[in-house]
Design an enzyme around this catalytic site. Structure first.
Site, mmCIF file in Angstrom:
data_model
loop_
_atom_site.group_PDB
_atom_site.id
_atom_site.type_symbol
_atom_site.label_atom_id
_atom_site.label_comp_id
_atom_site.label_asym_id
_atom_site.label_seq_id
_atom_site.Cartn_x
_atom_site.Cartn_y
_atom_site.Cartn_z
ATOM 1 N N GLU A 171 0.837 -1.199 0.000
ATOM 2 C CA GLU A 171 0.000 0.000 0.000
ATOM 3 C C GLU A 171 0.875 1.252 0.000
ATOM 4 O O GLU A 171 1.894 1.325 0.685
ATOM 5 C CB GLU A 171 -0.915 -0.003 1.230
ATOM 6 C CG GLU A 171 -1.699 1.272 1.466
ATOM 7 C CD GLU A 171 -2.789 1.510 0.420
ATOM 8 O OE1 GLU A 171 -3.702 2.293 0.703
ATOM 9 O OE2 GLU A 171 -2.736 0.934 -0.683
ATOM 10 N N ASP A 224 -2.571 -4.962 0.584
ATOM 11 C CA ASP A 224 -1.853 -3.921 1.314
ATOM 12 C C ASP A 224 -0.479 -4.366 1.800
ATOM 13 O O ASP A 224 0.460 -3.575 1.833
ATOM 14 C CB ASP A 224 -2.692 -3.451 2.510
ATOM 15 C CG ASP A 224 -3.998 -2.813 2.073
ATOM 16 O OD1 ASP A 224 -3.955 -1.951 1.183
ATOM 17 O OD2 ASP A 224 -5.058 -3.184 2.614
#
Length: 252
Positions: free
Chosen positions: A80, A108
Site C-alpha cells: 500500500e 496492502d
C-alpha cells in the site's frame, strides 16, 4: 477536514494520499473525507508492519529498539502506498520467490512469516459488514483480511489476528485518538455520514461566498508548533522517508 488531516498525519503519509487521489482523478479539496480515510488507512498499514521482523531462525519477533548486530528481515512487505506499476512489480517478485498465488486486486501487505497477502480495512461502520464487503470483492481465500474500526473492534479471517495483542492495541488506540480529535473539531459526524458530509460542504461553500466580498486581514501569527510523538518506524533504507515521527494534532 483538510486542515485536520495535514495537522494530524505525518507529511509523508499526506503526500502519498495526495498522489493516490490524483492518480484516480479525485479532488481532495472536495473529497475531504476520502482524503482523511486514505491517510488513516496508510497509517494503519505502516503501524501493522512496525517493529515486526523475522530472525535468523525464521521466527517472528518484535524489536522496538533495533539491534545493529542482529540479522533481521522485515516480516511484512508494504505494498500500500506504492505506485501501481511498482506495486505489481513487487507482487510479481514475491509470487515468483515464494510461490504465492497472484492476487487479482492490489493487497496492502505481504506476510513473509505466514506466506500470505493481507488486505487491511479501516471502517466507520460495523466490522462484520465491512469484512463481508471486502471478502465479496476479493473472492479469494488466499488473501487474509483484517478489519479495524474506530471503536476498537476488529475482525480477521478465521479469527487469525496475525499480530500480538500489544501491536493491535497500538493501532486501536491511534484510531480512537483520531476519532476523538475529529469529534472535538465537529468533524466526526460528517466523516461517518455521507449525507452529513454533503450538508457540511454546502454550508462551507455558502460561507465562502458570503465572505468573498469582505476585506481580508492577513494574520502574521505563525501556526503552533507540532509536537513530535514517539517514532513508529525503525531505521531501514526501505522505508526511511516514512519513518519520521507521527505528529500530534494541535489543540484549538
Amino acid at each position: 477536514m483538510e486542515d485536520f488531516v495535514r495537522q494530524c498525519f505525518n507529511p509523508m503519509i499526506v503526500e502519498l494520499a495526495e498522489k493516490a487521489m490524483k492518480e484516480y482523478g479525485e479532488d481532495l479539496k472536495i473529497e475531504t473525507n476520502k482524503f482523511a480515510a486514505i491517510c488513516t488507512h496508510l497509517e494503519v498499514c505502516f503501524m501493522y508492519s512496525d517493529f515486526h521482523f523475522i530472525d535468523e531462525q525464521g521466527e517472528s519477533i518484535v524489536v522496538e529498539l533495533g539491534d545493529p548486530n542482529a540479522l533481521l528481515k522485515h516480516r511484512f512487505e508494504i505494498i500500500e502506498g506504492r505506485d501501481r506499476t511498482i506495486a505489481w512489480t513487487v507482487i510479481n517478485s514475491i509470487c515468483n520467490t515464494t510461490g504465492a498465488e497472484k492476487p487479482k486486486f492490489l493487497p496492502d501487505l505481504y506476510d513473509y512469516k505466514k506466506n500470505r497477502f493481507i488486505e487491511i480495512g479501516v471502517t466507520r461502520r460495523e466490522v462484520h459488514i465491512y469484512y463481508l464487503e471486502k471478502a465479496n470483492k476479493i473472492k479469494s481465500e488466499k488473501t487474509h483480511i483484517h478489519i479495524f474500526s474506530f471503536t476498537g473492534e476488529e475482525m480477521a479471517t478465521k479469527a487469525d489476528y496475525t499480530l500480538d495483542e500489544e501491536s493491535r492495541a497500538r493501532i486501536k488506540t491511534r484510531l480512537f485518538t483520531i476519532r476523538q480529535e475529529m469529534a472535538s473539531r465537529g468533524l466526526w459526524d460528517s466523516f461517518v455520514s455521507p449525507r452529513e458530509a454533503k450538508r457540511q460542504l454546502k454550508k462551507d461553500l455558502k460561507s465562502q461566498e458570503q465572505c468573498a466580498s469582505l476585506p481580508t486581514k492577513v494574520s502574521r501569527q505563525t501556526s503552533p508548533a507540532l509536537k513530535i510523538l514517539e517514532p513508529m518506524w525503525m531505521d531501514s533504507n526501505r522505508t526511511a522517508t516514512l519513518r519520521a515521527s507521527f505528529l500530534k494534532c494541535p489543540k484549538k
